[in-house]
Write a protein that holds these residues in place. Structure first.
Motif, short mmCIF file in Angstrom:
data_model
loop_
_atom_site.label_atom_id
_atom_site.label_comp_id
_atom_site.label_asym_id
_atom_site.label_seq_id
_atom_site.Cartn_x
_atom_site.Cartn_y
_atom_site.Cartn_z
N ILE A 160 34.47 24.54 102.48
CA ILE A 160 33.17 25.05 102.92
C ILE A 160 32.72 24.31 104.17
O ILE A 160 31.63 24.55 104.68
CB ILE A 160 32.10 24.95 101.81
N GLY A 161 33.57 23.42 104.66
CA GLY A 161 33.20 22.59 105.82
C GLY A 161 32.94 23.40 107.06
O GLY A 161 31.97 23.17 107.78
N GLU A 162 33.78 24.40 107.30
CA GLU A 162 33.67 25.14 108.56
C GLU A 162 32.33 25.87 108.70
O GLU A 162 31.63 25.68 109.70
CB GLU A 162 34.84 26.11 108.69
N PRO A 163 31.93 26.69 107.71
CA PRO A 163 30.63 27.33 107.87
C PRO A 163 29.49 26.33 107.97
O PRO A 163 28.51 26.58 108.66
CB PRO A 163 30.48 28.19 106.61
N LEU A 164 29.64 25.21 107.29
CA LEU A 164 28.57 24.20 107.37
C LEU A 164 28.47 23.61 108.77
O LEU A 164 27.38 23.39 109.29
CB LEU A 164 28.82 23.09 106.35
N VAL A 165 29.63 23.39 109.39
CA VAL A 165 29.63 22.84 110.76
C VAL A 165 28.96 23.83 111.71
O VAL A 165 28.13 23.46 112.54
CB VAL A 165 31.08 22.54 111.21
N VAL A 166 29.32 25.09 111.54
CA VAL A 166 28.74 26.12 112.41
C VAL A 166 27.22 26.15 112.24
O VAL A 166 26.45 26.17 113.20
CB VAL A 166 29.34 27.50 112.07
N ASN A 167 26.77 26.12 110.97
CA ASN A 167 25.34 26.17 110.74
C ASN A 167 24.64 24.90 111.20
O ASN A 167 23.46 24.93 111.53
CB ASN A 167 25.06 26.43 109.25
N LEU A 223 24.49 28.73 121.08
CA LEU A 223 25.66 29.47 121.58
C LEU A 223 26.96 28.76 121.21
O LEU A 223 27.97 29.41 120.92
CB LEU A 223 25.56 29.65 123.10
N ALA A 224 26.92 27.42 121.22
CA ALA A 224 28.12 26.68 120.81
C ALA A 224 28.45 27.01 119.35
O ALA A 224 29.62 27.21 118.99
CB ALA A 224 27.90 25.19 120.97
N GLY A 225 27.41 27.08 118.52
CA GLY A 225 27.61 27.44 117.11
C GLY A 225 28.22 28.83 116.98
O GLY A 225 29.16 29.05 116.21
N GLU A 226 27.70 29.77 117.76
CA GLU A 226 28.24 31.14 117.74
C GLU A 226 29.70 31.15 118.16
O GLU A 226 30.53 31.85 117.59
CB GLU A 226 27.44 32.04 118.69
N THR A 227 30.02 30.37 119.20
CA THR A 227 31.39 30.35 119.69
C THR A 227 32.33 29.76 118.63
O THR A 227 33.40 30.32 118.35
CB THR A 227 31.48 29.50 120.98
N VAL A 228 31.89 28.65 118.02
CA VAL A 228 32.72 28.04 116.97
C VAL A 228 32.93 29.03 115.83
O VAL A 228 34.03 29.20 115.32
CB VAL A 228 32.05 26.73 116.45
N GLY A 241 32.89 32.21 115.97
CA GLY A 241 33.82 33.26 116.39
C GLY A 241 35.27 32.82 116.32
O GLY A 241 36.15 33.61 116.00
N VAL A 242 35.51 31.55 116.61
CA VAL A 242 36.90 31.07 116.62
C VAL A 242 37.42 30.84 115.21
O VAL A 242 38.48 31.33 114.83
CB VAL A 242 37.00 29.74 117.42
N ILE A 243 36.61 30.12 114.39
CA ILE A 243 37.16 29.78 113.07
C ILE A 243 36.90 30.88 112.07
O ILE A 243 37.57 30.95 111.05
CB ILE A 243 36.59 28.44 112.55
N GLY A 244 35.89 31.74 112.30
CA GLY A 244 35.61 32.78 111.35
C GLY A 244 34.95 32.15 110.14
O GLY A 244 35.54 31.35 109.48
N VAL A 245 33.68 32.48 109.92
CA VAL A 245 32.97 31.85 108.81
C VAL A 245 33.39 32.48 107.50
O VAL A 245 33.16 33.66 107.27
CB VAL A 245 31.45 31.99 109.00
N ARG A 246 34.11 31.71 106.70
CA ARG A 246 34.55 32.21 105.39
C ARG A 246 33.40 32.05 104.38
O ARG A 246 32.83 30.98 104.29
CB ARG A 246 35.74 31.40 104.86
N THR A 247 33.63 33.04 105.16
CA THR A 247 32.67 32.79 104.18
C THR A 247 32.84 33.32 102.68
O THR A 247 33.72 34.13 102.48
CB THR A 247 31.39 33.41 104.70
#
Ligand code: SF4
Length: 627
Positions: A190-197, A260-265, A267-273
């Protein structure tokens, strides 16, 4: 890496990266370069508008606005980052606590988070500001704690979605403790979506600080951030609008950079969400004694029930299931979707969680009662003696960890092997399940394995201990026919070499009859026939399942046999025989009384009034003939 480079080449990616770089560069270098300029008081240039000497004018003490805005970048960004870290960490703790705490405490935490989420963020910031006091430190704590509920909710939702994955069940089966489960298996996923948020949260906290300082309860003089500069600039907006505009633009640009950095990240990792209580026993017919409890019984199940609370009462999708599995025996559990076969496998593995309630007159594995053995002991027992192979090879392993390390975890946990030795053992087990180049493969991630290899590796994980029972739940459904055969052969070989018992759960009666010597046919949550695979089925449902099976000898010119109708929903099981509405041999009695599972021959039990009646008639005729 290629994806990151591609994202940076997009307009949004390039813009956000440039902006973010600029903000951080200013945060680092502006105070070093222009600190003195920002604090220099010029009494001869008080509250002036833009000029060649002061591009954005001066403040009430004649200090240069431009330098002050640039220098304020460091404090503004630092405050936002600190507050975001506090928000994310607190949110993560609150969001994951429910999966570690006992149920009543977990509910309390969840309820508190739900209440906090219902309040507007700004209100929470003001509330915490009153508690923590004015000033930069109080503002950081206030904004951080105000961000926490949203992160807690996000972490809860994401944890719940990951906790249902097969690889978490597999880790639980292999005896991994709750904290380790959380740290090793849930958080990395769950780390990736948390980083984005978190990047989005940083933008929001920047605005919150500006608001607090503007209200005078944020940063206090002589320190200053953009919010404070904004407040000061607004006091003289008619004399020098640029003094208010500049810090406002800085807040907007920095917030935009984070968002925008959050949006870009992304987009790259795809929130698994209420208190837990025992499920009421539904009235099930008296059962015949289960197959005799021999010395080598690995699993004894008597009157197993799984019940779920519903607003209108209890739903019981597994009703009175009884069977015994002996060492080295392979039994198949077949039935349509919703028949309760997978839930039976999960209940036996202790993978059914509250609010569902599992009850049984007896549920013994390797001679130990599973329902009363303390969880700690159970973990050790199941971790070394029970293996589970799930249907979806994609979700069987933690995608963030190398296969070898996931296997090695079992040996580290239960055999106390050091890391290197445990890894060696993992490689050895991968070799045992015929994974080519096992040493290299052990260092790969699950997505680098094919579906069949992942299923074999799953069996390999079971072999890290000394499994007495392998429960394979639809292990071949997602595989092509050749790989299916290889996997079934591997299960058979494992069974022969180690005397391991196997429960093969499948909707495919043909696969079960070829692989197992005995099969249990389940319908609407109960066993309707328990028979040798080579025997003649007596229950109309088993016959219908067999008739609907395709093989090479199936006549292509005749229509394919299908079972009319659908199985009843678990909360709408009719009185009498649950198969009555679909049964060609239904009688009035069938609709009134649920048939008893009773013996109709050697190792053959069936729950059908008609099957029992035809047997009694036959017995009477035979007895009459003998006389
Ligand atoms: S009990 Fe009656 S309805 Fe049920 S399977 Fe047997 S014959 Fe059919």
């Amino acid at each position: 890496m290629a994806k990151w480079l591609a994202a940076l080449r997009t307009p949004v990616g390039a813009f956000s990266a440039t902006l973010l770089l600029l903000v951080f560069a200013l945060a680092v270098f502006a105070p070093i370069l222009w600190h003195d300029n920002a604090f220099a008081i010029d009494t001869e240039a008080i509250a002036q508008g833009p000029s060649a000497a002061h591009w954005l004018g001066t403040d009430d003490l004649g200090r240069d606005i431009l330098f002050r805005v640039l220098v304020a970048t460091r404090l503004s960004v630092l405050l936002a980052v600190f507050a975001t870290v506090i928000g994310v960490v607190t949110g993560l703790v609150l969001g994951t606590l429910p999966s570690l705490l006992p149920r009543p405490a977990a509910r309390l935490v969840t309820a508190a988070v739900n209440i906090a989420v219902a309040f507007p963020g700004l209100l929470l910031v003001l509330f915490f500001s009153v508690i923590f006091g004015v000033g930069a430190q109080g503002a950081v704590l206030a904004v951080g704690f105000a961000l926490a509920p949203a992160f807690a909710r996000l972490a809860q939702t994401l944890s719940a979605s990951v906790a249902g994955q097969d690889f978490v069940s597999a880790a639980r089966i292999s005896g991994v403790g709750r904290i380790r489960l959380l740290v090793r298996h849930i958080l990395p996923n769950i780390g990736e979506p948390l980083v984005v948020n978190a990047t989005l949260g940083a933008g929001a906290s920047l605005l919150a600080f500006a608001g607090l300082s503007f209200l005078g309860i944020g940063v206090q003089a002589p320190e200053y951030d953009w919010g404070r500069l904004l407040g000061e600039g607004l006091n003289g907006i008619y004399v020098n609008p640029a003094a208010a505009l500049a810090p406002g633009v800085a807040v907007v640009l920095a917030g935009l950079a984070f968002n925008l950095a959050g949006e870009t990240v992304a987009g790259v990792i795809g929130v698994r969400t209420g208190l837990r209580k025992l499920a009421p026993r539904t009235v099930v017919p008296a059962r015949e004694a289960v197959a005799e409890d021999r010395d080598d019984a690995v699993l004894v199940v008597e009157n197993l029930q799984v019940a779920f609370p519903r607003p209108a009462g209890w739903t019981v999708p597994v009703r009175g299931v009884s069977f015994t599995v002996h060492a080295g025996e392979a039994i198949g559990v077949v039935g349509e979707s919703g028949s309760g076969k997978s839930l039976t496998g999960l209940a036996v593995s202790r993978l059914v969680e509250a609010p569902a309630v599992v009850t049984a007159d007896r549920l013994d594995f390797a001679g130990r009662p599973l329902l009363t053995t303390p969880e700690r002991e159970l973990r050790g027992l199941l971790g070394t003696s029970l293996a589970m192979v799930f249907q979806d090879p994609m979700t069987s392993f933690n995608p963030t960890r190398r296969i070898g390390r996931q296997l090695a975890e079992v040996a580290e946990q239960h055999q106390g092997l050091p890391r290197a030795k445990a890894f060696e053992r993992a490689v050895d087990r991968l070799r045992a399940v015929r994974i080519p180049a096992a040493g290299r493969r052990a260092k790969q991630y699950p997505h680098e394995f094919s579906g069949g290899m992942r299923q074999r590796a799953m069996i390999g994980m079971g072999l890290m201990g000394d499994p007495r029972l392998i429960i394979a739940d639809e292990p071949t459904t997602a595989l092509d026919v050749t790989v299916q055969r290889q996997l079934l052969r591997l299960l058979a070989r494992t069974r022969a070499e180690r005397d391991t018992a196997i429960i093969l759960i499948s909707h495919d009666i043909a696969v079960v009859s070829q692989t197992c010597e005995r099969m249990l046919v389940m319908y609407a949550g109960r066993v309707v026939e328990d028979m040798p695979s080579a025997g003649t089925p007596r229950h109309p449902y088993t016959r219908a399942l067999l008739a609907a099976t395709l093989d090479l000898e199936t006549d292509r010119d005749t229509p394919l046999a299908v079972i009319p109708g659908r199985p009843p929903e678990p909360d709408r099981v009719p009185t009498g025989c649950a198969f009555a509405d679909r049964c060609p041999a239904v009688t009035d009695r069938c609709r009134l009384e649920d048939p008893v599972l009773e013996s109709v021959g050697s190792s053959h039990r069936v729950a059908c009034w008609e099957a029992s009646a035809s047997l009694s008639t036959k017995e009477t005729v035979t007895a009459g003939g003998a006389e």
